[in-house]
Scaffold this motif. Structure first.
Motif: not given
Length: 214
Positions: A146-158
């Motif tokens: 759940l948390l690995y994208q925490l710092r992705y911001k606009q690069d998050t795979d929504e």
């Protein structure tokens, strides 16, 4: 290992029993501490970090050796060593092991959002392996997924983020619910409309809703 003996000698000379007891209590008595505050620990470990990572790169089990040591400062040192250089795909099994060993939020959250997150961004082929953690019996692996994208911001795979949160939304485990809230709250800083739309059409537990809106 000679280098570990040197580190132990330096750390033990700088231990603080009163501070150690405070940290031990704060972490719900999960792990013992030497009581070395982060700024001092960083200063003490600096002469060793480069050599430790070099040993790791050369296949020495130095990270796992630090991880199995009793005091929590050694696990923090191990994570700092891994943060000091770029990881490669071959490091993934180690990260998976670290998440499951001596697990608590203080190590798992950093491993997930920093180490696993950066590695998946560099090597997207690892993402299916992380997504598979969502159904793993180990709650810390599920939390990490759940948390690995925490710092992705606009690069998050929504789509991936929302799907992961929905898959675990019915789970009663406190650390999972907190992770869902944290992940959505953080992504809402980048895409508030998307998160609000999800909250309107999906059912999340009260803990998640309270945490998102705090």
């Amino acid at each position: 290992m000679k280098i570990i003996h040197k580190i132990v000698s330096v750390f033990e000379k700088n231990q603080n029993p009163a501070c150690a007891e405070w940290h031990y209590a704060y972490m719900r008595r999960q792990f013992p501490f030497l009581g070395i505050q982060k700024p001092l620990r960083k200063k003490l470990q600096t002469p060793f970090v480069k050599e430790l990572f070099s040993l790791h790169q050369n296949g020495d089990p130095i990270i796992s050796a630090l991880w199995t040591m009793p005091h929590r400062e050694y696990q923090y040192l191990a994570m700092d060593v891994l943060s000091s250089h770029t990881l490669v795909e071959a490091d993934f099994p180690l990260l998976e092991w670290l998440i499951q060993e001596k697990s608590w939020w203080d190590t798992v959250d950093l491993l997930a959002s920093n180490h696993v997150g950066k590695l998946c961004k560099k090597s997207p082929s690892l993402i299916p392996k992380v997504d598979a953690w969502l159904t793993n019996q180990n709650l810390w692996l599920r939390r990490s997924a759940l948390l690995y994208q925490l710092r992705y911001k606009q690069d998050t795979d929504e789509e991936c983020l929302f799907s992961s949160c929905l898959k675990l939304s019915g789970e009663k485990e406190f650390f999972i619910q907190k992770a869902i809230a944290w992940a959505l709250r953080e992504y809402a800083k980048t895409s508030p409309k998307s998160v609000n739309a999800l909250l309107k059409k999906a059912h999340f537990r009260n803990l998640v809703l309270r945490e998102i809106n705090r």
